[in-house]
Design an enzyme around this catalytic site. Sequence first.
Site, PDB file in Angstrom:
ATOM      1  N   SER A  37     -17.777  10.166  42.908  1.00  0.00           N
ATOM      2  CA  SER A  37     -16.431   9.738  42.522  1.00  0.00           C
ATOM      3  C   SER A  37     -16.415   8.275  42.100  1.00  0.00           C
ATOM      4  O   SER A  37     -15.373   7.762  41.688  1.00  0.00           O
ATOM      5  CB  SER A  37     -15.442   9.965  43.678  1.00  0.00           C
ATOM      6  OG  SER A  37     -15.864   9.302  44.839  1.00  0.00           O
ATOM      7  N   THR A  78      27.021  16.430  21.755  1.00  0.00           N
ATOM      8  CA  THR A  78      26.561  17.515  22.625  1.00  0.00           C
ATOM      9  C   THR A  78      25.935  18.517  21.666  1.00  0.00           C
ATOM     10  O   THR A  78      26.401  18.644  20.512  1.00  0.00           O
ATOM     11  CB  THR A  78      27.710  18.173  23.415  1.00  0.00           C
ATOM     12  OG1 THR A  78      28.631  18.733  22.488  1.00  0.00           O
ATOM     13  CG2 THR A  78      28.430  17.175  24.325  1.00  0.00           C
ATOM     14  N   HIS A  79      24.880  19.170  22.068  1.00  0.00           N
ATOM     15  CA  HIS A  79      24.109  20.060  21.172  1.00  0.00           C
ATOM     16  C   HIS A  79      23.609  19.305  19.941  1.00  0.00           C
ATOM     17  O   HIS A  79      23.363  19.911  18.901  1.00  0.00           O
ATOM     18  CB  HIS A  79      24.932  21.260  20.718  1.00  0.00           C
ATOM     19  CG  HIS A  79      25.694  21.936  21.813  1.00  0.00           C
ATOM     20  ND1 HIS A  79      25.178  22.976  22.542  1.00  0.00           N
ATOM     21  CD2 HIS A  79      26.930  21.684  22.331  1.00  0.00           C
ATOM     22  CE1 HIS A  79      26.072  23.367  23.452  1.00  0.00           C
ATOM     23  NE2 HIS A  79      27.142  22.580  23.358  1.00  0.00           N
ATOM     24  N   SER A 114       1.887   4.249   7.129  1.00  0.00           N
ATOM     25  CA  SER A 114       1.119   5.414   6.698  1.00  0.00           C
ATOM     26  C   SER A 114       0.043   4.941   5.737  1.00  0.00           C
ATOM     27  O   SER A 114       0.260   4.020   4.954  1.00  0.00           O
ATOM     28  CB  SER A 114       2.046   6.403   6.002  1.00  0.00           C
ATOM     29  OG  SER A 114       1.303   7.244   5.151  1.00  0.00           O
ATOM     30  N   LYS A 140       6.517   4.172   4.434  1.00  0.00           N
ATOM     31  CA  LYS A 140       6.695   4.687   5.790  1.00  0.00           C
ATOM     32  C   LYS A 140       6.644   3.616   6.874  1.00  0.00           C
ATOM     33  O   LYS A 140       5.849   2.692   6.815  1.00  0.00           O
ATOM     34  CB  LYS A 140       5.603   5.710   6.098  1.00  0.00           C
ATOM     35  CG  LYS A 140       5.803   6.995   5.359  1.00  0.00           C
ATOM     36  CD  LYS A 140       6.843   7.851   6.035  1.00  0.00           C
ATOM     37  CE  LYS A 140       6.142   8.987   6.724  1.00  0.00           C
ATOM     38  NZ  LYS A 140       7.041   9.784   7.515  1.00  0.00           N
ATOM     39  N   ASN A 148       6.627   4.406  10.871  1.00  0.00           N
ATOM     40  CA  ASN A 148       6.691   5.534  11.816  1.00  0.00           C
ATOM     41  C   ASN A 148       6.896   5.074  13.259  1.00  0.00           C
ATOM     42  O   ASN A 148       6.327   4.063  13.673  1.00  0.00           O
ATOM     43  CB  ASN A 148       5.422   6.378  11.712  1.00  0.00           C
ATOM     44  CG  ASN A 148       5.322   7.088  10.377  1.00  0.00           C
ATOM     45  OD1 ASN A 148       6.331   7.456   9.787  1.00  0.00           O
ATOM     46  ND2 ASN A 148       4.100   7.240   9.875  1.00  0.00           N
ATOM     47  N   GLU A 206       6.955   8.110  19.897  1.00  0.00           N
ATOM     48  CA  GLU A 206       6.381   9.462  19.949  1.00  0.00           C
ATOM     49  C   GLU A 206       5.321   9.572  21.042  1.00  0.00           C
ATOM     50  O   GLU A 206       5.196  10.597  21.712  1.00  0.00           O
ATOM     51  CB  GLU A 206       5.766   9.822  18.597  1.00  0.00           C
ATOM     52  CG  GLU A 206       6.809   9.995  17.508  1.00  0.00           C
ATOM     53  CD  GLU A 206       6.167  10.041  16.134  1.00  0.00           C
ATOM     54  OE1 GLU A 206       6.032  11.134  15.585  1.00  0.00           O
ATOM     55  OE2 GLU A 206       5.771   8.977  15.613  1.00  0.00           O
ATOM     56  N   TYR A 249      -9.699  17.195  56.100  1.00  0.00           N
ATOM     57  CA  TYR A 249     -10.201  16.791  54.780  1.00  0.00           C
ATOM     58  C   TYR A 249     -11.080  17.861  54.145  1.00  0.00           C
ATOM     59  O   TYR A 249     -11.919  18.468  54.802  1.00  0.00           O
ATOM     60  CB  TYR A 249     -11.007  15.490  54.927  1.00  0.00           C
ATOM     61  CG  TYR A 249     -11.615  15.011  53.619  1.00  0.00           C
ATOM     62  CD1 TYR A 249     -10.900  14.190  52.764  1.00  0.00           C
ATOM     63  CD2 TYR A 249     -12.900  15.409  53.238  1.00  0.00           C
ATOM     64  CE1 TYR A 249     -11.446  13.765  51.556  1.00  0.00           C
ATOM     65  CE2 TYR A 249     -13.457  14.987  52.032  1.00  0.00           C
ATOM     66  CZ  TYR A 249     -12.720  14.167  51.194  1.00  0.00           C
ATOM     67  OH  TYR A 249     -13.247  13.759  50.012  1.00  0.00           O
ATOM     68  N   GLN A 279     -11.021  14.696  46.779  1.00  0.00           N
ATOM     69  CA  GLN A 279     -11.566  13.603  45.970  1.00  0.00           C
ATOM     70  C   GLN A 279     -10.923  13.616  44.570  1.00  0.00           C
ATOM     71  O   GLN A 279     -10.860  12.595  43.906  1.00  0.00           O
ATOM     72  CB  GLN A 279     -13.084  13.754  45.881  1.00  0.00           C
ATOM     73  CG  GLN A 279     -13.782  12.704  45.071  1.00  0.00           C
ATOM     74  CD  GLN A 279     -15.267  12.691  45.373  1.00  0.00           C
ATOM     75  OE1 GLN A 279     -15.702  12.214  46.401  1.00  0.00           O
ATOM     76  NE2 GLN A 279     -16.062  13.259  44.481  1.00  0.00           N
ATOM     77  N   LYS A 311      -7.521  11.291  42.986  1.00  0.00           N
ATOM     78  CA  LYS A 311      -7.337   9.980  42.373  1.00  0.00           C
ATOM     79  C   LYS A 311      -7.149   9.985  40.863  1.00  0.00           C
ATOM     80  O   LYS A 311      -6.242   9.287  40.364  1.00  0.00           O
ATOM     81  CB  LYS A 311      -8.486   9.058  42.783  1.00  0.00           C
ATOM     82  CG  LYS A 311      -8.305   8.542  44.216  1.00  0.00           C
ATOM     83  CD  LYS A 311      -9.590   8.021  44.786  1.00  0.00           C
ATOM     84  CE  LYS A 311     -10.120   8.674  46.020  1.00  0.00           C
ATOM     85  NZ  LYS A 311     -10.125  10.089  46.206  1.00  0.00           N
TER      86      LYS A 311
HETATM   87  N1  ARG Z   1     -15.123   9.968  47.902  1.00  0.00           N
HETATM   88  C1  ARG Z   1     -14.405  10.678  48.915  1.00  0.00           C
HETATM   89  C2  ARG Z   1     -12.979  10.945  48.412  1.00  0.00           C
HETATM   90  O1  ARG Z   1     -12.549  10.324  47.526  1.00  0.00           O
HETATM   91  C3  ARG Z   1     -14.337   9.882  50.172  1.00  0.00           C
HETATM   92  C4  ARG Z   1     -14.177  10.721  51.398  1.00  0.00           C
HETATM   93  C5  ARG Z   1     -15.428  11.458  51.663  1.00  0.00           C
HETATM   94  N2  ARG Z   1     -15.389  12.148  52.885  1.00  0.00           N
HETATM   95  C6  ARG Z   1     -16.219  13.147  53.174  1.00  0.00           C
HETATM   96  N3  ARG Z   1     -16.071  13.734  54.290  1.00  0.00           N
HETATM   97  N4  ARG Z   1     -17.138  13.517  52.336  1.00  0.00           N
HETATM   98  O2  ARG Z   1     -12.308  11.812  48.925  1.00  0.00           O
END
Ligand code: ARG
Length: 457
Positions: free
Chosen positions: A20, A152-153, A274, A280, A282, A287, A314, A319, A322
Site C-alpha cells: 500500500s 421549474t422543469h 477549441s 469557441k 468552452n 464540465e 481488521y 487497506q 485509502k
Molecule cells: N497497510 C495496512 C492498511 O492500510 C496497515 C495495517 C496492516 N495490518 C495488518 N494486520 N496487516 O490497512
Amino acid sequence: MWGGRFAEGPSAIMREINASIPFDKALWRQDVVASKAHVAMLVACGIVADGDAKAIVEGLDKVAAEYEASGVPEDWDLEDIHMTTEARLAELIGPVAGRLHTARSRNDQVATDFRLWVRDAIDQLVAGLGGLQRALVARANEHAESIMPGFTHLQTAQPVTLGHHLMAYYEMAARDVSRFADARARLNRCPLGSAALAGTGFPIDREMTAQALGFDGPTDNSLDAVSDRDFALDFLAAASACALHLSRLAEEFVIWASQPFGFVRLPDALSTGSSIMPQKKNPDAAELVRGHAGRIVGCQVSLMVTMKGLPLAYSKDMQDDKPPVFEAAGLLQLCIAAMTGMVEGATFRTERMREAAELGYATATDLADWLVRAADVPFREAHHITGAAVKLAEQRGVALDALALDDLQAIDARIDERVYKALNVEASVAARKSHGGTAPDEVRARVAEARMALGMD
Ligand code: ARG
C-alpha cells in the site's frame, strides 16, 4: 518484520498485491506525529526508558526531514508507510527502534493515522467552502435586484433575483460545512492503544495519546476501533453531497454560458478554446466539476462496498479504504476552488437575464394572484383566466403586459388597469417578501445574516 515463522519469502505477486506504500505514503506526517505521541506515552507510563525514547523521537524527526526533502521511498517489500518508517528508523538508530512498536499494532496505528488525515482534510475543505460562501454572498449582494427568470422543469416559471439564486447555493454550502463538522465531531476519538484487536496488557495511558493528538478521548471498544471506518464513510458522504451541489452549480454555469441563454460570460482563466473553432470558449472547468462529482460519489460507493461484508476486526480489504478517500478529497478541493473562481470571475449579463424574464410570461402567476386579491376570484378560476391571457399573448407574439386592457377585459371583465402594475417583473419580485422569498429586501436580509455568520463584517 514478520519473517520468523516463514520458510520462504512472498512471491512477486504477493508483494505487489500487498503493497500500500504507493498510496499510503500520503500518511507519513500523521504516522510520525502519532508515533511520537505513542513513545512519549510509553515513557510516561514507564514502559520505555527515557533515553531510548529520545533516540526514537530524534530518529523520527530525521526520517521526517528525509521524507520532506526527497519524498517517501517506495519499497514494496516494506508494504506500507508504517513499516517503511520503522525500517528507516532502525537503519538510523539501530535495534532500539524496535521499542516503538510496544503496545501497538499496525491496526490501531493505521486507524489513528487515517483519522488524523481525514480530520486535516475536513479542515481544509471547510476552509475552501468558506471561500466559496464568501464569493457567493458578495455576488449575491451585488445582484440583490438583478432580475432573471426562475425556472421549474427548466421552463420559465417566475421572475427571481440573481442574488436569490446565488444565495440558494450559499445555503447548500452551509449544509455541507455542517455535515463536515458533524463528521469531524464523530471522528474525533483516538483508536491508538487498541493494539491488534483486543487491547494490550501493557499499562498504557490512552487518554494521554488521545489528548496529545487533539482527540476528544480514546475509543471505547478495541474491536470496533481497529475495524471501524465510519469516519471515512461519513467523510465521503459529506464529500458526495458537497460535490453534488457543486455539480449543480457547474451545470447552471454551463447552461447560462451557452449562446441561446447568454446569461453569463465565464472568466477566461477558467475556460478553454477549441483547436478548430476559433470562436469557441468552452466551460471545461464547470464540465469537469460536473464530471468529478460522479467520481466522488463513486469513491463513496467503493468504500461502502469494501466494508459491507467484513467480520470483526481488521481485514486486509480495509487497506483499500485509502485510495477512494484520498481521491475524493483531492477532487473535491479542486472542484471547490474552480467553482469559487467561477463565481468570483463570472460576468453576469443582467440585461439578457431581465429580457428573458420578460419574454417567458414569467408574471402569469402575478396576474392570477392579482385576480384573487383585487377581484376576489378563486385561485383555480384565476389560473384558468390567466391561461387564456397567456394563450392570446402567445398568439400575438407579445408579452403579457403588452396586451391591451380591452383584450384582457374580453377574457374577464373583472380585470382593470391596476393589473399592469402587477405584471411587471420588478413588482413581481418585490411582492415576494415571505421569509426566504426572492424580494430584494429579503435577499439583502439573508446576505446580511450570511455575512455575519462568515465574519465578513
Ligand atoms: N497497510 C495496512 C492498511 O492500510 C496497515 C495495517 C496492516 N495490518 C495488518 N494486520 N496487516 O490497512
